[in-house]
Design a protein around this motif. Structure first.
Motif, PDB file in Angstrom:
ATOM      1  N   SER A 115       0.786  -1.239   0.000  1.00 10.92           N
ATOM      2  CA  SER A 115       0.000   0.000   0.000  1.00 10.92           C
ATOM      3  C   SER A 115       0.820   1.292   0.000  1.00 10.92           C
ATOM      4  O   SER A 115       0.337   2.308  -0.518  1.00 10.92           O
ATOM      5  CB  SER A 115      -0.989  -0.003   1.179  1.00 10.92           C
ATOM      6  N   PRO A 116       2.038   1.333   0.564  1.00  7.55           N
ATOM      7  CA  PRO A 116       2.789   2.598   0.486  1.00  7.55           C
ATOM      8  C   PRO A 116       2.997   3.081  -0.950  1.00  7.55           C
ATOM      9  O   PRO A 116       2.886   4.284  -1.225  1.00  7.55           O
ATOM     10  CB  PRO A 116       4.116   2.255   1.165  1.00  7.55           C
ATOM     11  N   VAL A 117       3.263   2.164  -1.865  1.00  5.08           N
ATOM     12  CA  VAL A 117       3.434   2.559  -3.265  1.00  5.08           C
ATOM     13  C   VAL A 117       2.076   2.935  -3.861  1.00  5.08           C
ATOM     14  O   VAL A 117       1.963   3.907  -4.622  1.00  5.08           O
ATOM     15  CB  VAL A 117       4.092   1.426  -4.078  1.00  5.08           C
ATOM     16  N   PHE A 118       1.054   2.184  -3.499  1.00  5.29           N
ATOM     17  CA  PHE A 118      -0.301   2.495  -3.964  1.00  5.29           C
ATOM     18  C   PHE A 118      -0.715   3.900  -3.524  1.00  5.29           C
ATOM     19  O   PHE A 118      -1.224   4.703  -4.321  1.00  5.29           O
ATOM     20  CB  PHE A 118      -1.284   1.457  -3.420  1.00  5.29           C
ATOM     21  N   HIS A 124      -0.648  11.229  -5.745  1.00  6.76           N
ATOM     22  CA  HIS A 124       0.104  12.006  -6.735  1.00  6.76           C
ATOM     23  C   HIS A 124       1.388  12.610  -6.146  1.00  6.76           C
ATOM     24  O   HIS A 124       1.713  13.773  -6.401  1.00  6.76           O
ATOM     25  CB  HIS A 124      -0.766  13.128  -7.325  1.00  6.76           C
ATOM     26  N   LYS A 125       2.123  11.782  -5.385  1.00  9.74           N
ATOM     27  CA  LYS A 125       3.335  12.279  -4.747  1.00  9.74           C
ATOM     28  C   LYS A 125       4.582  12.176  -5.628  1.00  9.74           C
ATOM     29  O   LYS A 125       5.586  12.820  -5.370  1.00  9.74           O
ATOM     30  CB  LYS A 125       3.574  11.529  -3.429  1.00  9.74           C
ATOM     31  N   VAL A 194       3.733  10.212   2.426  1.00  9.81           N
ATOM     32  CA  VAL A 194       2.609  10.265   1.469  1.00  9.81           C
ATOM     33  C   VAL A 194       1.249   9.996   2.101  1.00  9.81           C
ATOM     34  O   VAL A 194       0.224  10.243   1.462  1.00  9.81           O
ATOM     35  CB  VAL A 194       2.823   9.279   0.296  1.00  9.81           C
ATOM     36  N   TYR A 195       1.227   9.483   3.341  1.00  9.31           N
ATOM     37  CA  TYR A 195      -0.047   9.118   3.949  1.00  9.31           C
ATOM     38  C   TYR A 195      -0.812  10.382   4.329  1.00  9.31           C
ATOM     39  O   TYR A 195      -0.316  11.224   5.071  1.00  9.31           O
ATOM     40  CB  TYR A 195       0.177   8.232   5.174  1.00  9.31           C
ATOM     41  N   ALA A 198      -5.372   9.039   8.845  1.00  6.63           N
ATOM     42  CA  ALA A 198      -5.128   7.935   9.768  1.00  6.63           C
ATOM     43  C   ALA A 198      -5.361   6.577   9.117  1.00  6.63           C
ATOM     44  O   ALA A 198      -4.640   5.608   9.400  1.00  6.63           O
ATOM     45  CB  ALA A 198      -6.020   8.093  10.998  1.00  6.63           C
ATOM     46  N   LEU A 199      -6.357   6.487   8.231  1.00  5.87           N
ATOM     47  CA  LEU A 199      -6.661   5.217   7.587  1.00  5.87           C
ATOM     48  C   LEU A 199      -5.483   4.732   6.747  1.00  5.87           C
ATOM     49  O   LEU A 199      -5.150   3.536   6.767  1.00  5.87           O
ATOM     50  CB  LEU A 199      -7.907   5.350   6.709  1.00  5.87           C
ATOM     51  N   GLU A 200      -4.848   5.633   6.020  1.00  9.53           N
ATOM     52  CA  GLU A 200      -3.692   5.251   5.201  1.00  9.53           C
ATOM     53  C   GLU A 200      -2.526   4.811   6.084  1.00  9.53           C
ATOM     54  O   GLU A 200      -1.833   3.841   5.764  1.00  9.53           O
ATOM     55  CB  GLU A 200      -3.295   6.403   4.292  1.00  9.53           C
TER      56      GLU A 200
END
Length: 263
Positions: A115-118, A124-125, A194-195, A198-200
């Motif tokens: 998920s970090p890459v997602f 759009h980072k 990039v998060y 809190a959910l991310e």
């Protein structure tokens, strides 16, 4: 959210191979799912890929193909299957409901791991220092675990009845698991900036801590198996008592004595 569910569907599809043999949910299916997720990221976000996200997605494909390929090769080896007979439950001993539970939870974990890459793509980072540092750490982990597997295969060809204590195995007893943890540490680090909410953060943390937990569980099972095979060998006992099980320079020689780490 549509793109998230598309990635989850890819993970479910790839890991469904476990219905043939349930342990494949967390072995061959694991590698296949990560590779499918990497390919899915390339396709779904093809119009917004940057150098960093392109390399990260390709790294998932390389990681998954290497792992699934290695485990598939190991599965067809008669000696390995004979050695593992009785170590894991037979496919018929796990009912369908349990298999579905393992399948869904494992597939979701694989999505959360990546998920970090997602989230970098969704938010759009693009490419930045965190992205590149994470990529380098992950690449180092992939090289480490690949090297460890090659060294183990080479040593076992020379003497299949002896434990492996050469090469990277001089540093830790489970260098392949160490490489795995380094790989996913790099993935997690790559997304630290990039998060958006809190959910991310929760998704990324569950994925990262989940795979670390799994690695310690794998090390525990390996230790039990090696104790059974080599427990009467004085050389193995000396090796075990002087070589950390998974983390260099930290005197953790057994995970069985630290049951809070694993199930």
């Amino acid at each position: 959210m549509n793109s998230f569910f598309m990635i989850l569907v890819l993970s479910l599809f790839a890991s469904a191979i476990g219905f043939y043999k349930y342990v494949w949910f967390i072995s061959i299916g694991y590698g296949a799912a990560v590779a499918f997720i990497g390919a899915g990221l390339l396709v779904i976000f093809r119009n917004q890929l940057t150098i960093g996200t392109l390399f990260a997605s390709i790294l998932f494909i390389l990681y998954g193909c290497r792992l699934a390929g290695y485990l598939s090769y190991r599965e067809v080896k008669t000696a390995y299957n004979r050695r593992m007979k009785g170590e894991v439950k037979g496919n018929d001993s796990v009912n369908f409901i349990a298999k579905v539970g393992i399948w869904v939870s494992a597939a979701l974990l694989y999505v959360l791991e990546t998920s970090p890459v997602f989230f970098r793509l969704v938010n759009h980072k693009g490419t930045d220092l965190f992205c590149m540092i994470g990529f380098i750490i992950s690449l180092t982990g992939l090289i480490l675990e690949t090297t460890a597997d090659l060294q183990k295969n080479k040593a076992k060809k020379v003497n299949p009845r002896r434990f492996v204590d050469k090469g990277l195995f001089k540093i830790v007893r489970c260098p392949n698991y160490l490489g795995e943890m380094i790989f996913w540490t790099g993935v997690f680090i790559s997304g630290l900036n990039v998060y958006h909410n809190a959910l991310e953060w929760i998704c990324a943390l569950i994925g990262y801590l989940g795979i670390i937990y799994v690695m310690f569980g794998g090390a525990r099972r390996l230790e039990i198996r090696q104790d059974k095979n080599y427990g009467n060998d004085p050389e193995y006992i000396a090796y075990k008592n002087s070589t950390p099980i998974m983390i260099p320079f930290i005197p953790l020689y057994s995970v069985k004595k630290h049951k809070w780490l694993v199930a």
